[in-house]
Design a protein around this motif. Sequence first.
Motif, PDB file in Angstrom:
ATOM      1  N   PRO A 247       0.813  -1.235   0.000  1.00 34.05           N
ATOM      2  CA  PRO A 247       0.000   0.000   0.000  1.00 34.05           C
ATOM      3  C   PRO A 247       0.842   1.280   0.000  1.00 34.05           C
ATOM      4  CG  PRO A 247      -0.923  -1.569   1.551  1.00 34.05           C
ATOM      5  CD  PRO A 247       0.396  -2.138   1.096  1.00 34.05           C
ATOM      6  N   LEU A 248       2.112   1.191   0.404  1.00 37.27           N
ATOM      7  CA  LEU A 248       2.957   2.396   0.464  1.00 37.27           C
ATOM      8  C   LEU A 248       3.299   2.932  -0.924  1.00 37.27           C
ATOM      9  CD1 LEU A 248       5.357   1.332   3.356  1.00 37.27           C
ATOM     10  CD2 LEU A 248       3.701   3.205   3.398  1.00 37.27           C
ATOM     11  N   ASP A 250       1.263   1.994  -3.943  1.00 34.35           N
ATOM     12  CA  ASP A 250       0.248   1.553  -4.904  1.00 34.35           C
ATOM     13  C   ASP A 250      -0.414   2.705  -5.650  1.00 34.35           C
ATOM     14  OD1 ASP A 250      -1.315   2.665  -2.977  1.00 34.35           O
ATOM     15  OD2 ASP A 250      -2.458   0.861  -2.489  1.00 34.35           O
ATOM     16  N   PHE A 252      -2.278   4.920  -4.493  1.00 32.17           N
ATOM     17  CA  PHE A 252      -3.542   5.331  -3.884  1.00 32.17           C
ATOM     18  C   PHE A 252      -3.262   6.054  -2.567  1.00 32.17           C
ATOM     19  CE2 PHE A 252      -7.088   4.281  -0.954  1.00 32.17           C
ATOM     20  CZ  PHE A 252      -8.087   4.983  -1.604  1.00 32.17           C
ATOM     21  N   VAL A 261      -4.818  -0.091   2.638  1.00 32.21           N
ATOM     22  CA  VAL A 261      -4.444   1.237   2.108  1.00 32.21           C
ATOM     23  C   VAL A 261      -3.284   1.886   2.864  1.00 32.21           C
ATOM     24  CG1 VAL A 261      -6.623   1.854   0.992  1.00 32.21           C
ATOM     25  CG2 VAL A 261      -6.353   2.246   3.428  1.00 32.21           C
ATOM     26  N   ALA A 363       0.209   6.174   4.212  1.00 30.57           N
ATOM     27  CA  ALA A 363      -0.608   5.656   3.121  1.00 30.57           C
ATOM     28  C   ALA A 363       0.147   5.580   1.790  1.00 30.57           C
ATOM     29  CB  ALA A 363      -1.850   6.525   2.938  1.00 30.57           C
ATOM     30  N   GLU A 364       1.143   6.452   1.587  1.00 26.06           N
ATOM     31  CA  GLU A 364       1.825   6.479   0.285  1.00 26.06           C
ATOM     32  C   GLU A 364       3.108   7.294   0.431  1.00 26.06           C
ATOM     33  OE1 GLU A 364       0.430   4.864  -2.302  1.00 26.06           O
ATOM     34  OE2 GLU A 364       1.805   5.464  -3.928  1.00 26.06           O
TER      35      GLU A 364
HETATM   36 CA   LIG Z   1      -1.070   3.916  -0.921  1.00 24.96          CA
END
Ligand SMILES: [Ca+2]
Length: 368
Positions: A247-248, A250, A252, A261, A363-364
Motif C-alpha cells: 500500500p505504500l 500503490d 492510492f 491502504v 498511506a503512500e
Molecule cells: Ca497507498
Amino acid sequence: MTIRGFLTHVYVMSALLIAAGAATGPVCADMYILTTNVPVRVAPPIQQASEEIVILIKAKGGKWQRPEYELEGDRIVLSLNPKELGGTELFLVINPPPELDLYDEKPPVLLGIKGDGQPLPAETVLELGRTLTPPRVLEWGVADRENALDLGSLKVVLDGELVIDDRVSVTQVSKCQVGISLNLANLEYGSHHLSVKIADAFPQSNELHLKATVTKLATTNWVQAEADTVEVKVDSHYMTSYPLVAPLIDGFSGEGSSNDVTWASAEDDQPHWIEIKLPQPRPVKEVTVYWANTGSTFHTSQNIEIQVPEGGGWKTVYTSPKKGFTPARCTTFFFDEVTTDRFRVYQPAGGGTVQRPDLMWVAEVEAR
Ligand SMILES: [Ca+2]
Ligand SMILES: [Ca+2]
C-alpha cells in the motif's frame, strides 16, 4: 487594538470602549470604538494638552456630531446615548489631525498583483487555477485614497491558518500605499486558499478583502513511475495486522487506515522507517508522504528525516522543523537535489503524532 483602562466613569457594564489603534499608528488622533445599546458615560484621557479640544462622535453610518462634554482633571467626560446618536457602534475622535479624512467610507483599493515579479490580473478574487508551477511569491499592491493604512490590521491567512512568520513582508511606499508579499515557495501539493485583509487607519476600519486560490499539481513521481520494480523495506509492522508494504507505493492516497491502504509500524519507543529502492538512480529533491487518515484526522508524524545512503550507513538530507507539522493529508519534505536509487523516510524514536508518538502510519510515499 488595545483596551485602555479608563472605564472608571462607565456606569453600564455592557459598554466596551476600545482604542482604535491609532495612538501607535500613522494617525495621531485619539480614536475609540464604543459599542453600547444603553446610555453610558465615558471618560477618555486627554492625551495631549491643547488650547481647544475637538471632540467628534458618530454612530456607524451616521454623521459626525460635536457632543457636549465636561473636563474632570485630565479626563474628558461624555454622556452618550446610542438612541440619540442613531446606532450602537459609536466612533469617537479627539483632536483629529488635519490630514485625517473623517468622511472616509471607502476601504483601501487593490492597485495590482504580481506573481514572481510579473503582473497578474488585478482581481480581488484571483483564481490561479491548476498549475505545476504556482508563483513562489505573490505580491498585492494596496492603497487607501482617503487615509493612511493601518498596518496593524493586516491579516494573511493560508488554508485557514494565520500566516505570522517571515513569509509575509510589507513594503511601505507611503503612509497610504504598501506592497504585501507572501512567500509561497515549497507550497504543498493540492488546493490552497489565501486571504488578505487590510484596513485604513480610520475608526470605522474600512477593510479591503482579497482572496486567491491555486492548485499545485504534482510532477512525475519516480516511485509510481517505476512501481513494478521498486523495492520497499520497513523497520517493523504493527503487531500481526499490518504485514503488507505494497500500500505504500500503490499510487492510492485516499482515505483509510487499514492495511489494504496503509502500513503501520510497531508501536514502540524505537525509530521507524520506510526504505524505498528505485531500479536506477534518479535526481530527487523532495519526498511526499501521505498519512493514514480517517475523515479529518490525519496521522501526520511530527519528526521526520529523509536519508540517502552514504558509505555503509545513511546521510540525513532533510530534518523536520522543531515545531513539527500541521496535521494534513500529505507533507512534502524539500532538500537539495541528490541522485540516488535509495532513500528512506526515517522517524526518530517518539517522532509520531502527538497522540501516538511511537507509531508511524503512512498511506503512500512519493519522490520527485
Ligand atoms: Ca497507498
Ligand atoms: Ca479609506
